[in-house]
Scaffold this motif. Structure first.
Motif, PDB file in Angstrom:
ATOM      1  N   SER A 105       0.817  -1.215   0.000  1.00 20.11           N
ATOM      2  CA  SER A 105       0.000   0.000   0.000  1.00 20.11           C
ATOM      3  C   SER A 105       0.847   1.260   0.000  1.00 20.11           C
ATOM      4  O   SER A 105       0.322   2.363  -0.190  1.00 20.11           O
ATOM      5  N   PHE A 106       2.157   1.126   0.223  1.00 20.04           N
ATOM      6  CA  PHE A 106       3.045   2.281   0.206  1.00 20.04           C
ATOM      7  C   PHE A 106       3.529   2.624  -1.205  1.00 20.04           C
ATOM      8  O   PHE A 106       4.152   3.666  -1.401  1.00 20.04           O
ATOM      9  N   LEU A 107       3.277   1.759  -2.181  1.00 21.04           N
ATOM     10  CA  LEU A 107       3.801   2.009  -3.518  1.00 21.04           C
ATOM     11  C   LEU A 107       3.195   3.258  -4.153  1.00 21.04           C
ATOM     12  O   LEU A 107       3.921   4.099  -4.697  1.00 21.04           O
ATOM     13  N   LYS A 108       1.891   3.404  -4.088  1.00 18.16           N
ATOM     14  CA  LYS A 108       1.252   4.589  -4.669  1.00 18.16           C
ATOM     15  C   LYS A 108       1.731   5.874  -3.994  1.00 18.16           C
ATOM     16  O   LYS A 108       2.113   6.832  -4.679  1.00 18.16           O
ATOM     17  N   PRO A 109       1.738   5.952  -2.654  1.00 17.66           N
ATOM     18  CA  PRO A 109       2.269   7.161  -2.014  1.00 17.66           C
ATOM     19  C   PRO A 109       3.731   7.425  -2.346  1.00 17.66           C
ATOM     20  O   PRO A 109       4.134   8.581  -2.534  1.00 17.66           O
ATOM     21  N   THR A 110       4.535   6.347  -2.442  1.00 15.25           N
ATOM     22  CA  THR A 110       5.945   6.532  -2.743  1.00 15.25           C
ATOM     23  C   THR A 110       6.147   7.051  -4.156  1.00 15.25           C
ATOM     24  O   THR A 110       6.958   7.964  -4.390  1.00 15.25           O
ATOM     25  N   GLN A 162      -1.927  -1.162 -11.840  1.00 16.34           N
ATOM     26  CA  GLN A 162      -2.459   0.058 -11.243  1.00 16.34           C
ATOM     27  C   GLN A 162      -3.707  -0.228 -10.424  1.00 16.34           C
ATOM     28  O   GLN A 162      -3.899   0.325  -9.335  1.00 16.34           O
ATOM     29  N   GLU A 163      -4.565  -1.117 -10.930  1.00 17.41           N
ATOM     30  CA  GLU A 163      -5.782  -1.450 -10.200  1.00 17.41           C
ATOM     31  C   GLU A 163      -5.450  -2.169  -8.892  1.00 17.41           C
ATOM     32  O   GLU A 163      -6.068  -1.893  -7.851  1.00 17.41           O
ATOM     33  N   LEU A 164      -4.483  -3.069  -8.930  1.00 20.58           N
ATOM     34  CA  LEU A 164      -4.093  -3.770  -7.711  1.00 20.58           C
ATOM     35  C   LEU A 164      -3.527  -2.790  -6.681  1.00 20.58           C
ATOM     36  O   LEU A 164      -3.853  -2.857  -5.489  1.00 20.58           O
ATOM     37  N   LEU A 165      -2.668  -1.857  -7.127  1.00 23.24           N
ATOM     38  CA  LEU A 165      -2.099  -0.869  -6.201  1.00 23.24           C
ATOM     39  C   LEU A 165      -3.177   0.053  -5.649  1.00 23.24           C
ATOM     40  O   LEU A 165      -3.122   0.450  -4.473  1.00 23.24           O
ATOM     41  N   ASP A 166      -4.163   0.406  -6.477  1.00 24.05           N
ATOM     42  CA  ASP A 166      -5.273   1.241  -6.003  1.00 24.05           C
ATOM     43  C   ASP A 166      -6.098   0.504  -4.952  1.00 24.05           C
ATOM     44  O   ASP A 166      -6.518   1.094  -3.952  1.00 24.05           O
ATOM     45  N   LYS A 212      -6.437   5.252   2.104  1.00 23.98           N
ATOM     46  CA  LYS A 212      -7.736   5.130   1.439  1.00 23.98           C
ATOM     47  C   LYS A 212      -7.638   5.637   0.000  1.00 23.98           C
ATOM     48  O   LYS A 212      -6.821   5.141  -0.769  1.00 23.98           O
ATOM     49  N   PHE A 213      -8.421   6.650  -0.380  1.00 25.78           N
ATOM     50  CA  PHE A 213      -8.425   7.131  -1.763  1.00 25.78           C
ATOM     51  C   PHE A 213      -7.538   8.362  -1.955  1.00 25.78           C
ATOM     52  O   PHE A 213      -7.651   9.048  -2.975  1.00 25.78           O
ATOM     53  N   ASN A 218      -6.281   7.985  -8.319  1.00 30.43           N
ATOM     54  CA  ASN A 218      -6.733   8.964  -9.303  1.00 30.43           C
ATOM     55  C   ASN A 218      -8.247   9.151  -9.207  1.00 30.43           C
ATOM     56  O   ASN A 218      -9.001   8.188  -9.073  1.00 30.43           O
ATOM     57  N   LYS A 219      -8.683  10.401  -9.255  1.00 27.61           N
ATOM     58  CA  LYS A 219     -10.114  10.694  -9.115  1.00 27.61           C
ATOM     59  C   LYS A 219     -10.945   9.976 -10.171  1.00 27.61           C
ATOM     60  O   LYS A 219     -12.084   9.579  -9.911  1.00 27.61           O
TER      61      LYS A 219
END
Length: 316
Positions: free
Chosen positions: A109-114, A154-158, A168-169, A173-174
């Motif tokens: 879950s840290f991949l998107k923020p990173t 991307q869907e898995l990371l989201d 959370k969200f 991406n919106k």
């Protein structure tokens, strides 16, 4: 980089060079550190090697100046500029690669923020950056964008980020939030059906029917329960999304354990997604452990024995 590797190897295989380097460090009042060698299978080892060479380059130049055979390895100012550019670009990434390689905490879950932090802060081009630094940063960003451009990834990371109560969200991406909510809802329904089937399978053995069972009136409840279940799933998801986010330092696993009764379906989804490792480091460590166990002197070990030894080495 080739000169840097030859330079380090020349000191690694010569005790005289190590002795002379230690004396030069004392004369120049530099930290008494030994040089580091790059390891192809260890992340960050190239940056660590460069950083140590830059730290000790004055002492290294002093030692090499008295050696006619290796004097040509003395770093020029152009070499130092290139190494400083590489070190400036890579050094901020070392802590993140180490953190994402952990095994005892959530990392996926840290991949998107990173990635968001890399693009908008750490790898952002600065005014004082040289052309080489700008080029390296842009290459890294392009590589990361290409590596994680696959829609399924991307869907898995989201999904992993959405199921982490710390994010959370926030980093989704919106335009993708609606589809992620739909997938969460669909998987919650599927998981509810699986839980119901497992509970039915684990039920006690059937009892002998009594006479009253033949006179029991069966009613059609097909229209009611699905709607109630849909409402419960929607309420559970919206309730989770409206709660306050956790602090980034808190443990999401502990939070999910405490909130399991409130969010039973989402807690099962969190268990499914948040256990995914962010990198392949954990499997690489297992391969390294097995390589240390199956040596030339123990090449006749049977596979079952190897599996047990690797298991014990990683879990004791």
């Amino acid at each position: 980089m080739g000169v840097c590797k030859k330079l380090v190897s020349s000191f690694s295989y010569s005790w005289k060079k190590k002795r002379d380097l230690a004396e030069a460090q004392k004369q120049l009042k530099l930290p008494e550190h030994s040089l580091k060698t790059e390891c192809p299978t260890r992340w960050g080892s190239r940056q660590a090697m460069i950083d140590r060479v830059l730290e000790q380059h004055k002492a290294i130049a002093q030692v090499l100046s008295s050696d006619r055979k290796l004097r040509h390895l003395t770093l020029s100012w152009q070499d130092i500029d290139v190494l400083e550019a590489i070190n400036k670009s890579l050094s901020p990434l070392v802590e993140f690669t180490d953190a994402l390689s952990g095994e005892k905490y959530i990392s996926v879950s840290f991949l998107k923020p990173t990635l968001h932090l890399f693009r908008n802060s750490i790898l952002e081009v600065q005014e004082d950056d040289t052309d080489l630094v700008k080029s390296i940063k842009q290459k890294i960003v392009d590589y990361l964008n290409d590596k994680y451009s696959d829609p399924e990834t991307q869907e898995l990371l989201d999904m992993a980020s959405a199921l982490d109560p710390r994010f959370k969200f926030k980093y989704v991406n919106k335009d993708n939030r609606g589809s992620i909510e739909d997938r969460l809802t669909a998987e919650m329904k599927t998981m509810s059906a699986d839980v119901t089937e497992d509970a039915a399978a684990a039920a006690t053995p059937k009892k002998k029917k009594g006479l009253g069972s033949f006179f029991k009136v069966t009613t059609d409840k097909a229209a009611g329960p699905p709607l109630q279940q849909d409402q419960a799933i929607t309420f559970e998801l919206q309730s989770y999304l409206q709660t306050e986010t956790l602090d980034a330092e808190e443990d999401p696993l502990k939070w999910w354990k405490e909130s399991q009764r409130i969010y039973p379906r989402l807690s099962n989804l969190a268990r499914k997604y948040l256990c995914i490792p962010a990198t392949s480091s954990s499997s690489e460590r297992v391969f390294s452990t097995s390589g240390n166990i199956v040596s030339c002197l123990r090449s006749s070990l049977k596979p079952d024995h190897v599996n047990r030894l690797v298991f014990l080495a990683k879990n004791l």
